[in-house]
Design an enzyme around this catalytic site. Structure first.
Site, PDB file in Angstrom:
ATOM      1  CB  SER B 233      -0.915  -0.034   1.225  1.00  0.00           C
ATOM      2  OG  SER B 233      -1.925   0.932   1.104  1.00  0.00           O
ATOM      3  CD  GLN B 255      -0.632   3.758   2.768  1.00  0.00           C
ATOM      4  OE1 GLN B 255      -1.665   4.385   2.620  1.00  0.00           O
ATOM      5  NE2 GLN B 255      -0.606   2.443   2.649  1.00  0.00           N
ATOM      6  CG  HIS B 258      -1.864  -0.195   5.729  1.00  0.00           C
ATOM      7  ND1 HIS B 258      -2.923  -0.977   6.093  1.00  0.00           N
ATOM      8  CD2 HIS B 258      -2.400   0.940   5.230  1.00  0.00           C
ATOM      9  CE1 HIS B 258      -4.054  -0.336   5.833  1.00  0.00           C
ATOM     10  NE2 HIS B 258      -3.769   0.832   5.316  1.00  0.00           N
ATOM     11  CD  GLU B 322      -3.304   1.559  -2.325  1.00  0.00           C
ATOM     12  OE1 GLU B 322      -2.207   1.565  -1.706  1.00  0.00           O
ATOM     13  OE2 GLU B 322      -4.248   0.803  -2.019  1.00  0.00           O
ATOM     14  CG  HIS B 323      -4.334   5.771  -0.797  1.00  0.00           C
ATOM     15  ND1 HIS B 323      -3.602   4.666  -0.433  1.00  0.00           N
ATOM     16  CD2 HIS B 323      -5.637   5.407  -0.733  1.00  0.00           C
ATOM     17  CE1 HIS B 323      -4.440   3.661  -0.148  1.00  0.00           C
ATOM     18  NE2 HIS B 323      -5.685   4.088  -0.329  1.00  0.00           N
ATOM     19  CG  ASP B 356      -8.055   3.860   3.975  1.00  0.00           C
ATOM     20  OD1 ASP B 356      -7.914   3.713   2.757  1.00  0.00           O
ATOM     21  OD2 ASP B 356      -7.130   4.218   4.735  1.00  0.00           O
ATOM     22  CD  GLU B 410      -9.190  -7.644 -42.086  1.00  0.00           C
ATOM     23  OE1 GLU B 410      -9.809  -8.612 -41.587  1.00  0.00           O
ATOM     24  OE2 GLU B 410      -8.913  -6.617 -41.436  1.00  0.00           O
ATOM     25  CG  HIS B 415     -15.129 -12.931 -42.165  1.00  0.00           C
ATOM     26  ND1 HIS B 415     -14.451 -14.121 -42.096  1.00  0.00           N
ATOM     27  CD2 HIS B 415     -15.166 -12.434 -40.903  1.00  0.00           C
ATOM     28  CE1 HIS B 415     -14.078 -14.319 -40.831  1.00  0.00           C
ATOM     29  NE2 HIS B 415     -14.506 -13.311 -40.087  1.00  0.00           N
TER      30      HIS B 415
END
Lengths: 424, 424
Positions: B233, B255, B258, B322-323, B356, B410, B415
């Site tokens: 994190s 943070q 964690h 992340e944050h 959070d 192609e 097709h």
């Protein structure tokens, strides 16, 4: 063709199984290729072109002159067709743009999401038996719409060291200017690691053979994202008594001609349609230039009769086909029953090739039963959604107690302090 | 703390580097665990509980009685907090529901997308030092909103063979009834392969230690999808002269607590705020119960001074946190400059812990610079978007020529035939 009349539901789990893809043995080769590209950069790509594509390419960068020449070579009718397809793809994907909406989840607590493009994306376009310039449209149009700042295209050269002009024309039409003559796993390695010529990207898109698939998987070890996992292309056609066997056969064959590993499934509730479609397949396949490949795909195709459309859809949801064609009269009634599919074609005039080229929907779709847990490529594939939040002092007060109690219960006291210190 | 005053831009690429995660050596262990679970099912899970979690669990299924008991054990204040958080998360994610819009890309060609839930999803909730019942909310609320038919939850038992009551209470509140006492790689294996008790799922969500991360990566070989790749994190705080050092320090520490591998970055344009925030960190850390872990995270944290906010944001975009906390006066001006971040917190009262737990945004976010190419978990993470199209005969006529010309170019004649045969 493998024929099943009213197969018992207990047998379905076996019927929907896809061929197993060998993966273990590839990682040694991938390591080798990625290390070579990391060490020797462009020089490695030039050597791989010679080794794997039998092409001498002193330069891997496609020049302005080559792009101009390609433009001159393309017939006007094809240019017009590519432009119309582009318009429709643009229309469909532009409708996917969503303006951020701010939500006040509690008084003084405002939360929302904003889109940001993935800054650098890579597009891989296979060479080989079919020059898939249509895939350039399917990937470059949403990439541009999303606002990706750098769009890189890699595609293998032919034996003369050239790129198919339709690929170059389409790339230019879509504003892609960074085009490189490199294919296979080495192209994926180049976009993952970067070389003097090829920029490193954050996300890689596009189809390819088993080496490309393995390389895209391997690339993720370096932090690169990919569009989705891959497997052979698939169609599942569900037909009732109102279906036209001639049309059904043509759709099954347009899948079968992709390659000998293509997955073709036909399910009908009508025995006449069943027999006539099989006859039509036999009749039409012999006229195809790629009939050898198509016949190989047909060898392992499934032809199934079910009691009713509900059973057919239950089987289809278990199979989770990339393409699902509903050649039935009351297709509206079937829509809510469809759970797992990449793209669905409704009624007798919605052939898969419409979606492959020009209706506007994306043709980069989940195969190999991945329609159970993945979507096809869309505008979102080129975006990240960032959440934002603003809390006023009042807002924090309104949810502060909740945060403090929960943080304490999780044993995260610094999380609690971040609130307490602000409200004391 | 690693301190950098006005670091040269050439050095930034090194500064944003994350610790390298050892992956190679795990795959042998994963193979072993997945094979054991495949072979012995529940019995393997029971044995792993004993081996890895020192827990005797004759039953891995959590019983109704255990859930009832948990409910009785939870204090009312915590119940109320969890309920309020759930309300806000529901509000924010419900606003993400989009009604399908039908687009007529050409006359008679109608295309649209419809949402379908991923039918079976698995939620992993770690045990260990923090019982993350908040993550149950973050994953189960959108799974329910999306309409997932089967939601499975796995979490490791404690040494007495029990699950944290807050996890059980929250799971029940979110309507999850299939809860299993199994953790680590074996839990991921169980949800991937299925056992007599644990249903097989199509997509697995949730955080975990290095074994869980390796197992989620390994699970993809079996066709399972995962929420996103993982890493430790992170928070990056940008502060100007109006920031409050006390608040910044609290955010950095929330943070850091964690785990010792947490990534903490502080950037400011103000030298007083710089010094005071460092002092505050020192002051606050000693009071934390998890201060040992926090101190280890602080050892490799970055404290940076930049010339201006634009430079700070340029660094942040390169780092892709992340944050991202914008503790600056004119944060509105910064929003358009933010390219890569998981979730952004604006102003002095938007602490990370709000997001959070309770503001309503999702806390399952891309770490390890994956904010460059991944979004956080949202309602979309639990949905597939299926494209549908209906062409009338007229519609096919309008785009038929385009399809025929492109298919032929192609080299895919079947097709082309699928159109020609319908229009002849």
């Amino acid at each position: 063709m493998k024929i099943y009349r009213f197969p018992e539901k207990e047998t379905w789990a076996d019927l929907v199984k896809r061929p197993v893809f060998e993966r273990e043995e590839m990682s040694g080769l991938m390591k080798e290729i990625f290390e070579a590209v990391e060490k020797d950069g462009d020089q490695a790509l030039i050597q791989f072109n010679e080794k794997f594509d039998k092409a001498i390419t002193p330069q891997i960068v496609v020049s302005e002159a080559e792009i101009k020449k390609a433009e001159d070579e393309i017939p006007d009718a094809l240019k017009k067709a590519i432009r119309q397809a582009k318009e429709n793809i643009l229309k469909f994907h532009a409708a996917q743009i969503i303006e951020p909406e701010k939500i006040e989840t509690a008084k003084g607590v405002i939360c929302w999401r904003e889109n940001r493009a993935v800054e650098k994306v890579g597009i891989y376009i296979p060479g080989g038996t079919a020059p898939l310039f249509s895939t350039v449209l399917m990937l470059a149009v949403p990439a541009n719409l999303a606002g990706c700042k750098e769009i890189v295209l890699c595609t293998p050269p032919d034996r003369n060291g050239n790129i198919n002009p339709a690929i170059l024309f389409t790339a230019k039409l879509c504003g892609i200017t960074k085009i490189f003559k490199t294919g296979g796993a080495q192209a994926i390695a180049a976009m993952t690691l970067g070389t003097a010529s090829v920029p490193r990207v954050y996300k890689i898109f596009g189809p390819g053979n088993q080496f490309v698939v393995a390389a895209k998987e391997y690339a993720q070890r370096y932090g690169v994202a990919i569009d989705m996992p891959a497997g052979p292309s698939e169609v599942l056609v569900i037909a009732d008594h109102k279906a036209v066997p001639e049309f059904c056969a043509a759709d099954l064959l347009s899948q079968a001609e992709h390659g000998s590993d293509s997955q073709v499934v036909f399910i009908t509730t009508d025995l006449t349609v069943f027999t006539e479609t099989m006859d039509e397949v036999e009749k039409q396949v012999s006229r195809l230039p790629r009939n050898e490949m198509a016949r190989k795909a047909l060898d392992h195709s499934l032809f199934i009769v079910t009691k009713n459309i509900e059973d057919a859809l239950e089987f289809s949801n278990l199979y989770a086909p990339e393409h699902l064609i509903m050649a039935v009269e009351n297709f509206e009634q079937s829509i809510p029953l469809i759970e797992n599919a990449g793209s669905v074609f409704l009624g007798n005039y919605s052939c898969e090739s419409a979606g492959d080229y020009a209706s506007g929907t994306n043709h980069t779709l989940p195969t190999n039963a991945y329609a159970k847990n993945y979507s096809g490529v869309s505008l979102d594939s080129f975006l990240k959604k960032i959440t934002f939040q603003h809390l006023s002092r009042e807002g924090l007060k309104n949810i502060g107690k909740t945060i403090e109690i929960m943080a304490e219960a999780e044993g995260l006291i610094a999380h609690k302090n971040a609130v307490s210190i602000r409200l004391k």
